[in-house]
Design an enzyme around this catalytic site. Structure first.
Site, PDB file in Angstrom:
ATOM      1  N   ASP A 143      -6.838  -6.937   4.243  1.00  0.00           N
ATOM      2  CA  ASP A 143      -7.942  -6.162   3.443  1.00  0.00           C
ATOM      3  C   ASP A 143      -8.810  -7.198   2.816  1.00  0.00           C
ATOM      4  O   ASP A 143     -10.136  -7.252   2.942  1.00  0.00           O
ATOM      5  CB  ASP A 143      -7.262  -5.345   2.392  1.00  0.00           C
ATOM      6  CG  ASP A 143      -8.582  -4.410   1.581  1.00  0.00           C
ATOM      7  OD1 ASP A 143      -9.288  -3.975   2.344  1.00  0.00           O
ATOM      8  OD2 ASP A 143      -8.395  -4.467   0.484  1.00  0.00           O
ATOM      9  N   LYS A 193       2.856 -15.182   2.623  1.00  0.00           N
ATOM     10  CA  LYS A 193       3.052 -15.866   1.248  1.00  0.00           C
ATOM     11  C   LYS A 193       4.697 -16.217   1.485  1.00  0.00           C
ATOM     12  O   LYS A 193       5.319 -15.734   0.566  1.00  0.00           O
ATOM     13  CB  LYS A 193       2.632 -15.200   0.087  1.00  0.00           C
ATOM     14  CG  LYS A 193       0.917 -15.267  -0.168  1.00  0.00           C
ATOM     15  CD  LYS A 193       0.926 -16.802  -0.582  1.00  0.00           C
ATOM     16  CE  LYS A 193       1.291 -17.014  -2.061  1.00  0.00           C
ATOM     17  NZ  LYS A 193       0.620 -18.490  -2.415  1.00  0.00           N
ATOM     18  N   ASP A 240      -3.475 -18.103   0.628  1.00  0.00           N
ATOM     19  CA  ASP A 240      -4.311 -18.500  -0.264  1.00  0.00           C
ATOM     20  C   ASP A 240      -4.975 -19.838   0.557  1.00  0.00           C
ATOM     21  O   ASP A 240      -6.306 -19.841   0.613  1.00  0.00           O
ATOM     22  CB  ASP A 240      -3.640 -19.093  -1.567  1.00  0.00           C
ATOM     23  CG  ASP A 240      -2.230 -19.879  -1.276  1.00  0.00           C
ATOM     24  OD1 ASP A 240      -1.796 -20.031  -0.130  1.00  0.00           O
ATOM     25  OD2 ASP A 240      -1.849 -20.531  -2.224  1.00  0.00           O
ATOM     26  N   TYR A 286       0.839  -1.321  -0.074  1.00  0.00           N
ATOM     27  CA  TYR A 286       0.181  -0.036  -0.201  1.00  0.00           C
ATOM     28  C   TYR A 286       0.687   1.343   0.049  1.00  0.00           C
ATOM     29  O   TYR A 286       0.497   2.273  -0.664  1.00  0.00           O
ATOM     30  CB  TYR A 286      -0.981  -0.098   1.291  1.00  0.00           C
ATOM     31  CG  TYR A 286      -2.096  -0.546   0.992  1.00  0.00           C
ATOM     32  CD1 TYR A 286      -2.346  -1.925   0.933  1.00  0.00           C
ATOM     33  CD2 TYR A 286      -3.359   0.192   1.198  1.00  0.00           C
ATOM     34  CE1 TYR A 286      -3.631  -2.707   0.797  1.00  0.00           C
ATOM     35  CE2 TYR A 286      -4.747  -0.451   1.100  1.00  0.00           C
ATOM     36  CZ  TYR A 286      -4.768  -2.005   0.956  1.00  0.00           C
ATOM     37  OH  TYR A 286      -5.925  -2.593   0.533  1.00  0.00           O
ATOM     38  N   ASP A 320     -13.200  -8.845   4.437  1.00  0.00           N
ATOM     39  CA  ASP A 320     -13.877  -8.654   3.609  1.00  0.00           C
ATOM     40  C   ASP A 320     -14.664 -10.173   3.260  1.00  0.00           C
ATOM     41  O   ASP A 320     -15.823 -10.369   3.463  1.00  0.00           O
ATOM     42  CB  ASP A 320     -14.007  -8.272   2.003  1.00  0.00           C
ATOM     43  CG  ASP A 320     -14.175  -6.852   2.028  1.00  0.00           C
ATOM     44  OD1 ASP A 320     -13.907  -5.958   2.926  1.00  0.00           O
ATOM     45  OD2 ASP A 320     -14.789  -6.322   0.898  1.00  0.00           O
TER      46      ASP A 320
HETATM   47  C1  IPM Z   1     -10.834  -0.674   3.762  1.00  0.00           C
HETATM   48  C2  IPM Z   1     -10.751  -0.191   2.176  1.00  0.00           C
HETATM   49  C3  IPM Z   1      -9.363   0.550   1.744  1.00  0.00           C
HETATM   50  C4  IPM Z   1      -8.351  -0.258   2.024  1.00  0.00           C
HETATM   51  C5  IPM Z   1      -9.259   1.515   0.615  1.00  0.00           C
HETATM   52  C6  IPM Z   1     -10.597   2.277   0.464  1.00  0.00           C
HETATM   53  C7  IPM Z   1      -8.308   2.375   0.561  1.00  0.00           C
HETATM   54  O1  IPM Z   1     -10.736  -1.203   1.362  1.00  0.00           O
HETATM   55  O2  IPM Z   1     -10.615   0.077   4.608  1.00  0.00           O
HETATM   56  O3  IPM Z   1     -10.468  -2.035   3.794  1.00  0.00           O
HETATM   57  O4  IPM Z   1      -7.758  -1.129   1.081  1.00  0.00           O
HETATM   58  O5  IPM Z   1      -7.548  -0.457   3.069  1.00  0.00           O
HETATM   59 MN    MN Z   2     -11.397  -3.226   2.313  1.00  0.00          MN
END
Ligand code: IPM
Ligand code: MN
Ligand code: NAD
Length: 349
Positions: free
Chosen positions: A242, A186, A218, A136, A246
């Site tokens: 990240d 990884k 993975d 990042y 999700d």
């Molecule tokens: C999160 C988001 C952010 C990230 C983006 C919007 C920069 O996906 O907070 O999870 O990738 O950290």
């Molecule tokens: Mn995110």
């Protein structure tokens, strides 16, 4: 009296932060709120996604309650002006290296999960995501190869101090929970991950009470849906964290349920609190967003930055009760609006 910087941002950000604010107001605590524009809203109002005045407020506040940033209208701006730079800039400027993303099954919500009910019931983990390093924040850009082809690049790097700092939080958290820490990397491919793994192993000697395991990212993605109950604390880098968080949200039932805390030190101090989801442009402005992630982020703020653990418990219990009683926004298979879901939580506070 505590000062809360309210940064609602874009899309559904303002809609869900409004519900979190209502819940905080109902607690009768001595809180002062100051609102500031951020993301696309910051760019529109003041010409920058993270205006100086917004950053100043965040730095002065006792805690930051953040909605979401991201607006398709601004996706073609040069990168430094895009809405997402606001959250990246805040994390970096405030030194918020430790991102806690808890994922737990809610009793009664099993039907919303992508997993079988008996598997959802085993879900109780925290993804501890490193938040200020990795690919990042490495050097990035676009250039031409020797053959004249366009090439994009993003450098992935962690130094040992960065790894030790986040791994220490991981061990300390695991010690206070179920005593299991899984480090995800990884190392079979990446030198960044080999260093990560070596440093985590060195630290393990100081935490004999914690059972440490390593897993490739993975495989971790697969294990998270196969048998999430095997995880207690997962510590991982910025990018893997990240993606896996999700994924973990759909194990619980919806991305609209997952809160997060971003901390600059293990024991509180100024923190930033936000749902893990984004600005959801596809449903923005329609009153469809689930505000629970934002409300639960406010609860994390009460616990980690404001020394109000009882109030945090009350808020979390009210969300759990609303869910158990069948309150559902569309993402959970129901039809309540954002504010009606907020009402359902308020009624159980
Ligand atoms: C999160 C988001 C952010 C990230 C983006 C919007 C920069 O996906 O907070 O999870 O990738 O950290
Ligand atoms: Mn995110
Ligand atoms: P997203 O999380 O915004 O949305 C993904 C899907 O989940 C969409 O279908 C959306 O409708 C749904 N969803 C998300 N939150 C919800 C909620 N509370 N209730 C009901 N449904 C919800 O991710 P995306 O679509 O990939 O990104 C949209 C924008 O948000 C992009 O600009 C992205 O960069 C940004 N983003 C910002 C943050 C942040 O501010 N921390 C986090 C993730 C994405």
């Amino acid at each position: 009296m505590a000062l809360i910087a309210l940064l609602p941002g874009d899309g559904i950000g303002p809609e869900v932060v409004a519900e979190a604010r209502r819940v905080l107001d109902a607690l009768g605590l001595d809180l002062t709120f100051e609102k500031a524009p951020v993301g696309g809203a910051g760019y529109e109002a003041l010409g920058h996604p993270l205006p100086v005045s917004t950053l100043d407020l965040a730095q002065q506040a006792d805690a930051v309650l953040f909605g979401a940033v991201g607006d398709p209208r601004f996706d073609t701006l040069e990168r430094s002006l895009r809405p997402e730079q606001a959250i990246l800039g805040l994390r970096k400027a405030l030194g918020l290296f430790a991102n806690l993303r808890p994922a737990k099954g809610f009793p009664g919500l099993e039907d919303a999960s992508a997993l079988k009910p008996e598997i959802v019931r085993t879900l109780d983990l925290v993804i501890l995501r490193e938040l200020t390093g990795d690919v990042y924040f490495g050097e990035k850009g676009q250039r031409r190869t020797a053959e004249g082809l366009r090439q994009g690049y993003d450098v992935m790097a962690y130094d040992e101090a960065e790894v030790r700092r986040i791994a220490t939080v991981g061990f300390e958290m695991a010690k206070r929970r179920k005593g299991r820490l899984c480090s995800v990397d990884k190392a079979n491919v990446l030198e960044t991950s080999q260093l990560w793994r070596d440093v985590v192993n060195e630290l393990a000697a100081s935490y004999p009470e914690v059972a440490l395991t390593h897993m490739y990212a993975d495989n971790a993605a697969m294990q998270l849906v196969r048998a999430p109950g095997q995880f207690d604390v997962i510590v991982t880098g910025n990018m893997f964290g990240d993606i896996l968080s999700d994924q973990a949200s759909m194990c619980a039932g919806s991305i609209g349920m997952l809160a997060s805390a971003s901390l600059s030190e293990w024991s509180g101090a100024c923190g930033l609190y936000e749902p893990i989801h984004g600005s959801a442009p596809d449903i923005a402005g329609q009153g469809k967003a689930n505000p629970c992630a934002a409300i639960l982020s406010a609860a994390m703020m009460l616990r980690h930055s404001l020394e109000q653990p009882e109030a945090a418990d009350r808020v979390e219990a009210a969300v759990a009760a609303a869910i158990a009683d069948g309150a559902r926004t569309a993402d959970l298979g129901g039809s309540l609006s954002t504010s009606a879901m907020g009402d359902a939580v308020l009624a159980r506070l």
